[in-house]
Design an enzyme around this catalytic site. Sequence first.
Site, PDB file in Angstrom:
ATOM      1  N   GLY A 171       3.164  13.278   1.557  1.00  0.00           N
ATOM      2  CA  GLY A 171       2.089  13.125   0.248  1.00  0.00           C
ATOM      3  C   GLY A 171       0.665  13.716   1.209  1.00  0.00           C
ATOM      4  O   GLY A 171       0.746  13.427   2.466  1.00  0.00           O
ATOM      5  N   LEU A 172       0.491  13.972   0.063  1.00  0.00           N
ATOM      6  CA  LEU A 172      -0.975  14.858   0.518  1.00  0.00           C
ATOM      7  C   LEU A 172      -1.726  12.920   1.569  1.00  0.00           C
ATOM      8  O   LEU A 172      -1.476  12.050   1.743  1.00  0.00           O
ATOM      9  CB  LEU A 172      -2.326  14.133  -0.547  1.00  0.00           C
ATOM     10  CG  LEU A 172      -1.728  15.597  -1.710  1.00  0.00           C
ATOM     11  CD1 LEU A 172      -2.732  15.207  -2.857  1.00  0.00           C
ATOM     12  CD2 LEU A 172      -1.667  17.212  -1.772  1.00  0.00           C
ATOM     13  N   SER A 173      -2.637  13.815   2.366  1.00  0.00           N
ATOM     14  CA  SER A 173      -3.788  13.149   3.140  1.00  0.00           C
ATOM     15  C   SER A 173      -4.516  11.636   2.098  1.00  0.00           C
ATOM     16  O   SER A 173      -4.580  12.051   0.692  1.00  0.00           O
ATOM     17  CB  SER A 173      -4.551  14.100   4.057  1.00  0.00           C
ATOM     18  OG  SER A 173      -5.651  13.367   4.603  1.00  0.00           O
TER      19      SER A 173
ATOM     20  N   GLY B  37      -1.241   7.717   0.696  1.00  0.00           N
ATOM     21  CA  GLY B  37      -1.037   5.609   1.314  1.00  0.00           C
ATOM     22  C   GLY B  37       0.774   5.783   2.247  1.00  0.00           C
ATOM     23  O   GLY B  37       0.354   4.686   2.665  1.00  0.00           O
TER      24      GLY B  37
ATOM     25  N   THR C 106       0.080   5.726   5.192  1.00  0.00           N
ATOM     26  CA  THR C 106       0.695   5.161   6.894  1.00  0.00           C
ATOM     27  C   THR C 106       0.676   3.652   6.452  1.00  0.00           C
ATOM     28  O   THR C 106       0.900   2.779   7.020  1.00  0.00           O
ATOM     29  CB  THR C 106      -0.845   5.528   7.422  1.00  0.00           C
ATOM     30  OG1 THR C 106      -0.601   6.991   7.908  1.00  0.00           O
ATOM     31  CG2 THR C 106      -1.210   4.498   8.699  1.00  0.00           C
TER      32      THR C 106
ATOM     33  N   SER D 116       3.530  17.136   6.330  1.00  0.00           N
ATOM     34  CA  SER D 116       4.881  16.969   5.571  1.00  0.00           C
ATOM     35  C   SER D 116       4.572  18.367   4.705  1.00  0.00           C
ATOM     36  O   SER D 116       5.699  18.230   3.643  1.00  0.00           O
ATOM     37  CB  SER D 116       6.428  16.541   5.980  1.00  0.00           C
ATOM     38  OG  SER D 116       5.771  15.590   5.808  1.00  0.00           O
TER      39      SER D 116
HETATM   40  P1  ADP Z   1      -2.047   8.470   4.720  1.00  0.00           P
HETATM   41  O1  ADP Z   1      -1.233   8.020   5.586  1.00  0.00           O
HETATM   42  O2  ADP Z   1      -1.301   9.492   3.422  1.00  0.00           O
HETATM   43  O3  ADP Z   1      -3.255   9.656   4.689  1.00  0.00           O
HETATM   44  P2  ADP Z   1      -3.780   6.458   4.342  1.00  0.00           P
HETATM   45  O4  ADP Z   1      -1.948   5.211   4.015  1.00  0.00           O
HETATM   46  O5  ADP Z   1      -3.876   6.384   5.650  1.00  0.00           O
HETATM   47  O6  ADP Z   1      -2.832   7.822   3.520  1.00  0.00           O
HETATM   48  O7  ADP Z   1      -4.539   6.375   3.476  1.00  0.00           O
HETATM   49  C1  ADP Z   1      -4.790   5.712   1.761  1.00  0.00           C
HETATM   50  C2  ADP Z   1      -5.811   4.633   1.201  1.00  0.00           C
HETATM   51  O8  ADP Z   1      -5.400   4.797   0.193  1.00  0.00           O
HETATM   52  C3  ADP Z   1      -6.051   3.410   2.012  1.00  0.00           C
HETATM   53  O9  ADP Z   1      -7.096   2.934   2.320  1.00  0.00           O
HETATM   54  C4  ADP Z   1      -5.156   2.129   1.574  1.00  0.00           C
HETATM   55  O10 ADP Z   1      -6.165   0.977   1.079  1.00  0.00           O
HETATM   56  C5  ADP Z   1      -5.318   3.040   0.404  1.00  0.00           C
HETATM   57  N1  ADP Z   1      -4.159   2.667  -1.590  1.00  0.00           N
HETATM   58  C6  ADP Z   1      -4.693   2.256  -3.099  1.00  0.00           C
HETATM   59  N2  ADP Z   1      -3.687   1.984  -2.910  1.00  0.00           N
HETATM   60  C7  ADP Z   1      -2.544   1.874  -1.823  1.00  0.00           C
HETATM   61  C8  ADP Z   1      -1.249   2.058  -2.682  1.00  0.00           C
HETATM   62  N3  ADP Z   1      -0.632   1.657  -3.867  1.00  0.00           N
HETATM   63  N4  ADP Z   1      -0.124   2.561  -1.448  1.00  0.00           N
HETATM   64  C9  ADP Z   1      -1.260   2.959  -0.083  1.00  0.00           C
HETATM   65  N5  ADP Z   1      -2.296   2.671   0.159  1.00  0.00           N
HETATM   66  C10 ADP Z   1      -3.040   2.636  -1.596  1.00  0.00           C
END
Ligand code: ADP
Length: 199
Positions: A27-29, A32, A34, A101
């Site tokens: 998924g996009l940066s 969520g 991580t 990815s």
């Molecule tokens: P990625 O790893 O995809 O780049 P991260 O997990 O680092 O994304 O960041 C996602 C951000 O979105 C976090 O700040 C998280 O708290 C927020 N967020 C809000 N809603 C959700 C959700 N439903 N699932 C996951 N993250 C969420």
Amino acid sequence: MTDHIYAAEHPETTHVRPGGFTLWFTGLSGSGKTTIAHLVGPELDRRGLVVEYLDGDNVRMHLSKGLGFSKEDRDTHIERVGWVASRLTRQGGAVITAAISPYAETRQQARDWVEPVGTFVEVYVKASVDECARRDVKGLYEKAFKGEIKEFTGVSDPYEEPTNPELVVDTEEHSAEECAALVFAKLEELGLVPAEVAA
Ligand code: ADP
């Protein structure tokens, strides 16, 4: 040495420990990946699985150090993640990857490496560019919109949405905890999580 390399490329010639899987978040940066990975992982650990995380940002600091964001470098990075995931899966591990990815073909390559030795569970962590930019966890979208970062996925670089993932979790519709529960339920449905042992 050559024999070892041969064995690694031919998993059918080596022992496969049962039960291994790769939980592949894409998924996009900021979508969520991580966050959800680190909600699901501890529960798998609690159930006795050997959990390993391959987070794109971390892998880029080590195994993929020096790689950039051209299509070629992204593919190399994801191939490395996929290949390591397949090795750990072969040993019965519960591997959780969290990398953008963006290219379908490279995700398929990872699946092709994992499936002969375990289960591949692709989870599309879905959120719009607008929502990811609103969250802008790492401050990258602002820079990407200003053109300060080139080749930024979803802004100036492609993201090919999965067409047939095992699961889609929409992080605009559901909380992180709800998304983790959906992922966990899918793993249970696939028979990948050992039953809870009564205390
Ligand atoms: P990625 O790893 O995809 O780049 P991260 O997990 O680092 O994304 O960041 C996602 C951000 O979105 C976090 O700040 C998280 O708290 C927020 N967020 C809000 N809603 C959700 C959700 N439903 N699932 C996951 N993250 C969420």
